[in-house]
Enzyme design. Structure first.
Site, PDB file in Angstrom:
ATOM      1  CB  VAL A  11      -1.038  -0.015   1.209  1.00 22.99           C
ATOM      2  CG1 VAL A  11      -1.837   1.383   1.380  1.00 22.99           C
ATOM      3  CG2 VAL A  11      -1.868  -1.241   1.004  1.00 22.99           C
ATOM      4  CD  GLU A 151      -5.378   2.630  -1.740  1.00 24.02           C
ATOM      5  OE1 GLU A 151      -4.925   3.921  -1.653  1.00 24.02           O
ATOM      6  OE2 GLU A 151      -5.923   2.252  -2.803  1.00 24.02           O
ATOM      7  NE  ARG A 154      -8.859  -5.023  -7.656  1.00 24.86           N
ATOM      8  CZ  ARG A 154      -9.505  -5.025  -8.882  1.00 24.86           C
ATOM      9  NH1 ARG A 154     -10.266  -6.209  -8.943  1.00 24.86           N
ATOM     10  NH2 ARG A 154      -9.349  -4.158  -9.734  1.00 24.86           N
ATOM     11  CG  LEU A 250     -20.999 -12.798  -7.932  1.00 23.99           C
ATOM     12  CD1 LEU A 250     -22.372 -12.559  -8.537  1.00 23.99           C
ATOM     13  CD2 LEU A 250     -21.667 -13.352  -6.415  1.00 23.99           C
ATOM     14  CB  CYS A 260      -7.002  -7.551   2.591  1.00 26.84           C
ATOM     15  SG  CYS A 260      -5.629  -6.410   2.308  1.00 26.84           S
ATOM     16  NE  ARG A 328       0.927 -11.157   3.598  1.00 25.08           N
ATOM     17  CZ  ARG A 328       0.913  -9.683   3.579  1.00 25.08           C
ATOM     18  NH1 ARG A 328       0.841  -9.060   4.775  1.00 25.08           N
ATOM     19  NH2 ARG A 328       0.763  -9.091   2.531  1.00 25.08           N
TER      20      ARG A 328
HETATM   21  C1  UDX Z   1      -8.725  -7.019  -1.287  1.00 27.76           C
HETATM   22  C2  UDX Z   1      -9.605  -5.952  -1.820  1.00 27.76           C
HETATM   23  O1  UDX Z   1     -10.329  -6.252  -3.231  1.00 27.76           O
HETATM   24  C3  UDX Z   1      -8.980  -4.561  -1.801  1.00 27.76           C
HETATM   25  O2  UDX Z   1     -10.202  -3.594  -2.213  1.00 27.76           O
HETATM   26  C4  UDX Z   1      -8.501  -4.356  -0.388  1.00 27.76           C
HETATM   27  O3  UDX Z   1      -7.884  -3.025  -0.725  1.00 27.76           O
HETATM   28  C5  UDX Z   1      -7.388  -5.428  -0.125  1.00 27.76           C
HETATM   29  O4  UDX Z   1      -8.231  -6.634   0.023  1.00 27.76           O
HETATM   30  P1  UDX Z   1      -6.709  -8.253  -2.532  1.00 27.76           P
HETATM   31  O5  UDX Z   1      -6.793  -9.108  -1.108  1.00 27.76           O
HETATM   32  O6  UDX Z   1      -5.367  -7.806  -3.021  1.00 27.76           O
HETATM   33  O7  UDX Z   1      -7.658  -7.076  -2.385  1.00 27.76           O
HETATM   34  O8  UDX Z   1      -7.389  -9.454  -3.411  1.00 27.76           O
HETATM   35  P2  UDX Z   1      -8.892  -9.807  -4.129  1.00 27.76           P
HETATM   36  O9  UDX Z   1      -8.621  -9.406  -5.647  1.00 27.76           O
HETATM   37  O10 UDX Z   1      -9.913  -8.823  -3.454  1.00 27.76           O
HETATM   38  O11 UDX Z   1      -9.004 -11.010  -3.799  1.00 27.76           O
HETATM   39  C6  UDX Z   1      -9.013 -11.680  -2.696  1.00 27.76           C
HETATM   40  C7  UDX Z   1      -9.304 -13.337  -2.809  1.00 27.76           C
HETATM   41  O12 UDX Z   1     -10.490 -13.534  -3.024  1.00 27.76           O
HETATM   42  C8  UDX Z   1      -8.431 -13.881  -3.364  1.00 27.76           C
HETATM   43  O13 UDX Z   1      -8.063 -15.304  -2.951  1.00 27.76           O
HETATM   44  C9  UDX Z   1      -9.072 -14.193  -4.664  1.00 27.76           C
HETATM   45  O14 UDX Z   1      -8.490 -15.418  -5.724  1.00 27.76           O
HETATM   46  C10 UDX Z   1     -10.486 -14.656  -4.015  1.00 27.76           C
HETATM   47  N1  UDX Z   1     -11.663 -14.352  -5.002  1.00 27.76           N
HETATM   48  C11 UDX Z   1     -11.938 -12.869  -5.530  1.00 27.76           C
HETATM   49  C12 UDX Z   1     -12.553 -15.419  -5.452  1.00 27.76           C
HETATM   50  O15 UDX Z   1     -12.571 -16.524  -4.793  1.00 27.76           O
HETATM   51  N2  UDX Z   1     -13.493 -15.178  -6.327  1.00 27.76           N
HETATM   52  C13 UDX Z   1     -13.842 -13.896  -7.003  1.00 27.76           C
HETATM   53  O16 UDX Z   1     -14.787 -13.998  -7.540  1.00 27.76           O
HETATM   54  C14 UDX Z   1     -12.987 -12.919  -6.461  1.00 27.76           C
END
Ligand code: UDX
Length: 428
Positions: A11, A151, A154, A250, A260, A328
């Site tokens: 970040v 923030e 992603r 979805l 996060c 993580r």
């Molecule tokens: C998330 C938030 O999206 C972001 O706004 C915040 O600032 C930090 O946390 P991040 O953890 O980087 O971001 O990844 P993200 O793309 O949100 O995915 C999180 C998890 O959900 C991943 O393991 C991803 O594979 C999973 N996921 C995401 C799914 O299983 N299905 C989906 O449809 C979307």
């Protein structure tokens, strides 16, 4: 404006570089000497597409500098962003030790009016605590304002997200601070939500928890659809086209991971409990997420004859999602732990992540080596390069031709035509 970023992780580094792009002069402060040395040399200490080019551009142009010297950095800058980690504490709540230490130092070295901005994800009430901690650190009274400005970027698309946010949230009770913050963000073309610090802090937790809830909703529904021979991807498409629902988050899979969602959903649950208003929906979100790997591994076991003893399994992908080296709470690693507990023999591959080998776990350089001799292949992370593999070449290398797609990302029909036995997450 002269901006100080405290904490040079995902970040902090991204935010600093985006402010450079917007014409500001930035200093990055971190106590970790190795990180500072790398950043000063224009090298990122983590993997994030596109960010290294921006780093070397702004280091060379001297729009950004990196330092370990807290006193000088605090004195010389007008706006200070706190971007340090808020790890999960023993009871699930966010641990604010790093934020507290930073606030004390800011107080100690503050020489003139400053705005202190929390960008780290912090529990409701932290802006008030930061105010108190800064005052505790002050040797003489100097005016300041604290602003919450969460923030939403992603990992994996940090730069694009930070350059093109859906909204900017500014939580402050000070009109002066709000006006300065808006001026700082003047080159961003998105709505600005102005509110008080508590609401701003809540917005961040609510956003992450809502997205995690969408994922757990579709994952639990996938288990039902699996039994009913319904393709969950069709259901996601069918409901996602409703603009009230929206298509994103979805995608059924092995559950959410990362630094996060797991931490933030737990922190909000803990915050709710402490306030005597438990959030039962979110408690279920966590439970569904934990069960999802078990659902998937049971599917694998059942297909491979009821047990995994000495089964040779290739796992493609280790990071918690594509385009990051972050492992993580990675669903893929949770799955590998369970496969090892079932005494499977595992070979793994990842384009960027390296993990330590164990007695039944080896990492190979190429996908070809990884799948050679395998009974089954599991997609653990949705890296693009796994979409484009030459399956006709890989098939004869495997002993049996089972593919378990934990990310629902491969072409079921095409693989079936090549003779693979393909199983996704309710991907009928
Ligand atoms: C998330 C938030 O999206 C972001 O706004 C915040 O600032 C930090 O946390 P991040 O953890 O980087 O971001 O990844 P993200 O793309 O949100 O995915 C999180 C998890 O959900 C991943 O393991 C991803 O594979 C999973 N996921 C995401 C799914 O299983 N299905 C989906 O449809 C979307």
């Amino acid at each position: 404006m002269r901006i100080l970023i405290v904490g040079t992780g995902y970040v902090g580094t991204t935010t600093g570089l985006v402010f450079c792009e917007m014409g500001h002069q930035v200093t990055g402060l971190d106590l970790d000497e190795n990180k500072i040395k790398a950043l000063q040399a224009g090298k990122l200490h983590f993997y994030e597409p596109g960010l290294d080019e921006l780093l070397s551009k702004h280091v060379t142009a001297q729009h950004i500098e990196f330092t370990k010297k807290t006193k000088k950095a605090v004195k010389e800058n007008d706006i200070i962003f706190i971007c340090v980690g808020t790890p999960q504490g023993a009871d699930g709540s966010a641990d604010l030790t790093y934020v507290k230490n930073v606030a004390h130092s800011i107080g100690k070295y503050m020489n003139k009016y400053k705005i202190i901005v929390t960008k780290s994800t912090v529990p409701v009430g932290t802006a008030e605590l930061v105010t108190k901690w800064i005052k505790e650190g002050q040797e003489k009274q100097v005016p300041f304002d604290v602003v919450s400005n969460p923030e939403f970027l992603r990992e994996g698309s940090a730069l694009q997200d930070a350059l093109n946010p859906d909204r900017i949230v500014i939580g402050s009770t000070s009109e002066t601070a709000r006006a300065i913050m808006k001026e700082m963000y003047r080159n961003f073309h998105c709505p600005i939500v102005e509110t008080n610090p508590n609401a701003s802090e809540m917005i961040k937790y609510a956003a992450n928890s809502f997205l995690a809830m969408k994922i757990s909703f579709i994952n639990e529904l996938a288990r039902l659809c699996d039994g009913l021979n319904i393709n969950i991807n069709d259901v996601s498409t069918g409901i996602g086209l409703d603009t009230r629902i929206g298509p994103q988050f979805l995608r059924a899979g092995m559950g959410y991971g990362g630094s996060c969602f797991p931490k933030d959903v737990n922190a909000l649950i803990q915050m709710a409990k402490e306030n005597g208003k438990p959030l039962s929906i979110l408690e279920s979100v966590v439970q569904v997420n934990e069960e999802q790997t078990i659902f998937f591994i049971e599917k694998i076991k059942e297909t491979l004859g009821g047990n995994l003893l000495n089964k040779k399994i290739a796992v493609l992908g280790l990071s918690f999602k594509a385009n990051t080296d972050d492992i993580r709470e990675s669903p893929s690693l949770h799955l590998i732990d369970r496969l090892l507990a079932e005494k499977a023999q595992i070979k793994v591959h990842d384009p960027v992540v390296k993990i330590a080998a164990g007695p039944s776990l080896v990492q190979l350089q190429s996908v070809e080596e990884t799948v050679t001799g395998a009974d089954a292949l599991i997609i653990g992370t949705d890296w693009d390069e796994y979409k484009n593999l030459d399956w006709a070449i890989l098939k004869p290398l495997m002993i049996q031709s089972f593919i378990f797609d934990g990310r629902n990302m491969l072409e079921k029909e095409a693989l079936g035509n090549l003779g693979f036995h393909y199983i996704g997450i309710s991907n009928h």
